[in-house]
Scaffold this active site. Structure first.
Site, mmCIF file in Angstrom:
data_model
loop_
_atom_site.group_PDB
_atom_site.id
_atom_site.type_symbol
_atom_site.label_atom_id
_atom_site.label_comp_id
_atom_site.label_asym_id
_atom_site.label_seq_id
_atom_site.Cartn_x
_atom_site.Cartn_y
_atom_site.Cartn_z
ATOM 1 N N LYS A 1 32.625 19.121 19.879
ATOM 2 C CA LYS A 1 34.141 18.893 19.561
ATOM 3 C C LYS A 1 34.287 18.171 18.460
ATOM 4 O O LYS A 1 35.479 18.279 17.834
ATOM 5 C CB LYS A 1 34.701 18.274 20.865
ATOM 6 C CG LYS A 1 34.752 19.307 22.052
ATOM 7 C CD LYS A 1 35.713 18.990 23.066
ATOM 8 C CE LYS A 1 35.553 20.100 24.181
ATOM 9 N NZ LYS A 1 34.349 20.682 24.759
HETATM 10 C C1 PLP Z 1 34.015 21.850 25.167
HETATM 11 C C2 PLP Z 1 32.558 22.328 25.300
HETATM 12 C C3 PLP Z 1 32.309 23.801 25.362
HETATM 13 C C4 PLP Z 1 33.550 24.814 25.582
HETATM 14 O O1 PLP Z 1 34.261 25.066 24.629
HETATM 15 P P1 PLP Z 1 35.564 25.869 24.859
HETATM 16 O O2 PLP Z 1 36.235 25.803 23.231
HETATM 17 O O3 PLP Z 1 36.473 24.998 25.553
HETATM 18 O O4 PLP Z 1 35.327 27.201 25.185
HETATM 19 C C5 PLP Z 1 31.023 24.012 25.566
HETATM 20 N N1 PLP Z 1 30.202 23.032 25.462
HETATM 21 C C6 PLP Z 1 30.408 21.837 25.357
HETATM 22 C C7 PLP Z 1 29.042 20.625 25.044
HETATM 23 C C8 PLP Z 1 31.664 21.280 25.175
HETATM 24 O O5 PLP Z 1 31.917 20.072 25.057
#
Ligand code: PLP
Length: 494
Positions: free
Chosen positions: A111
């Protein structure tokens, strides 16, 4: 090129308006009216370019009204703190399989790629919309997003960031990451309740018209940093291009050769960014959607029925424990082509928790390249163990779900084209689950688990996690849900 709402395409705004508003007035999500196109020559020219240059090239097409120089500057500011010069390095696992490591930022999870960039896009959007207020971001978090947002917005001029987390509802490490956050414009509060209480409280703050008006008079406008904001999705398109550019540079693919991406998915944001990369010209064959035991997306992509009426399971890949994948709405609009129909399905989801897009649209989505697989807890743990034993690679539980899905796809189709699995978190972020999956004894608290995983693997704990234990706690406040609004207003106007 403007941006329209998925629920009413007559709502048109520009890129700055879409970033600033986040959500369309009708509750829909903003999508670009046209998808830009990169030529093969343009993609080939990305080989060997630094990440920031690729990011600026991709973002300028997906954010018209922002110019290249401005975006290159934002990328420089956003990604300079990453601990790998490639920002999103590829790791070769052998056999035509790579991981794209998206966890080299300040919070050790993917993120960061979006949330390090969003603050600059938001602050610039305020100016482009002819306004001069401070943007105050409020986030309710179950752990990871809150920290990534804090790290992104910390000390970015023209912004403030307030985060609510459920007291007792996040891990030791997650709490430590948040309450030690530096920056003059940050606030972190525990809420006596669960994540839903925190989220409901934030929604109430957003919908309190009188409060908005009081804040506006003080030059403050509230906004959200959640994953439906176009300003979060657009920066994610860039790393698909950067991955392909790295494969070109390494001579692992020839320009034009199509590759697969496997994406561990929760809210459908990350994989949707991959779809935009594909639609804008990146040579992608399949987008493999990987889910954990909460496999609502696997079922949807296979049957056309989205049904969230099922038990919510807690897994060791908690960032994918999601039953409503908000960004799927954009895919339904893009492939289905109808705003009214999208709005109707979203209304069915709200009212009955279920909608059926029918076999024709299901098949068209598959024809666009989507495939879907899921991994339960035992399969995830087994993948962690095998990946370590056979390839000497520590894959975090989210990445392991992706690797398991990629393996299932290869077994089922016999296809061995190059496949890049997005690696969304550092294994050290989930050290306890890693140890148990690897058959190691439990290690006490989160910090002990970090040390134990480091000793087991011979790898250093990433710096942002290693320093945490000794950092002073800045934010010890815990409030009742009913006091969230008042505490936050007091802080915002002080
Ligand atoms: C948020 C997240 C995901 C999922 O991503 P999306 O965009 O919600 O599909 C996968 N792995 C981690 C570690 C995350 O923080």
């Amino acid at each position: 090129m403007g941006f329209v709402s998925t629920r009413d395409a007559s709502h048109v705004t520009d890129a700055a308006g879409a970033v600033l508003r986040g959500l369309a007035p009708d509750g829909g999500l903003f999508v670009p009216q046209e998808i830009p196109a990169f030529t093969a020559e343009e993609i080939a020219a990305m080989a060997g370019e630094p990440y920031n240059a690729i990011a600026a090239r991709v973002l300028e097409r997906f954010l018209p009204g922002f110019d290249h120089g401005e975006l290159a500057g934002f990328a420089e500011a956003a990604y300079s703190g990453f601990d790998d010069p490639a920002v999103t390095p590829l790791h070769a696992l052998g056999g035509g399989l790579w991981t794209l490591e998206l966890f080299h930022g300040p919070t050790c999870a993917f993120k960061d790629l979006a949330l390090q960039m969003l603050p600059y896009l938001l602050a610039a959007s305020v100016k482009k919309c002819g306004e001069d207020h401070t943007v105050a971001i409020l986030v309710a978090t179950s752990g990871d997003t809150g920290k990534a947002a804090l790290a992104g917005f910390s000390d970015v001029p023209g912004t403030k960031i307030g985060v609510f987390y459920p007291d007792g509802g996040v891990s030791d490490i997650q709490r430590a990451q948040m309450v030690t956050q530096e920056g003059a414009n940050v606030q972190v509060l525990g809420v006596r309740g669960n994540f839903d209480d925190a989220q409901t409280g934030v929604k109430q703050i957003f919908s309190d018209g009188a409060l908005s008006e009081r804040l506006r008079r003080r030059g403050i406008v509230l906004s959200s940093a959640n994953s439906i904001n176009w300003g979060r999705l657009a920066p994610q398109i860039a790393y698909y291009y950067a991955a392909y550019a790295q494969l070109l540079t390494a001579g692992a693919v020839r320009m034009g050769e199509r590759i697969d991406f496997t994406v561990p998915t929760g809210n459908f944001g990350d994989i949707l960014a991959g779809y935009y990369a594909k639609r804008s010209g990146l040579p992608v064959e399949r987008l493999i959607c990987a889910s954990n035991a909460n496999n609502v997306l696997t079922d949807f992509l296979r049957t056309g029925v989205y049904d969230k009426n099922r038990p919510f399971l807690l897994t060791m890949s908690p960032s994918m424990d999601i039953l409503v994948s908000s960004n799927l709405e954009r895919l339904l609009y893009l492939v289905g082509g109808s705003d009214a129909q999208t709005a109707a399905w979203m209304e069915q989801l709200r009212a009955a928790g279920r909608y059926d897009v029918g076999a024709a649209l299901r098949d068209r989505i598959a024809a666009e390249g989507f495939a879907a697989y899921c991994a339960d807890e035992a399969q995830t743990a087994q993948t962690i163990r095998e990946t370590w034993a056979e390839r000497g690679y520590l894959a975090d539980p989210h990445t392991a779900v992706g690797l398991c899905a990629a393996a299932q796809h290869r077994r089922r189709t016999g296809d061995d084209r190059p496949c890049v699995v997005l690696s969304t978190a550092s294994p050290f972020k989930f050290a306890g689950s890693m140890l148990s999956s690897l058959g190691q004894p439990a290690a006490g608290d989160g910090f002990a688990a970090l040390r134990a995983l480091s000793a087991f693997s011979g790898q250093d704990v990433p710096a942002p996690l290693a320093g945490l234990e000794d950092k002073p706690e800045r934010f010890c406040g815990v409030v009742a849900p009913a006091a969230m609004s008042e505490s936050m207003e007091k802080w915002l106007v002080e």
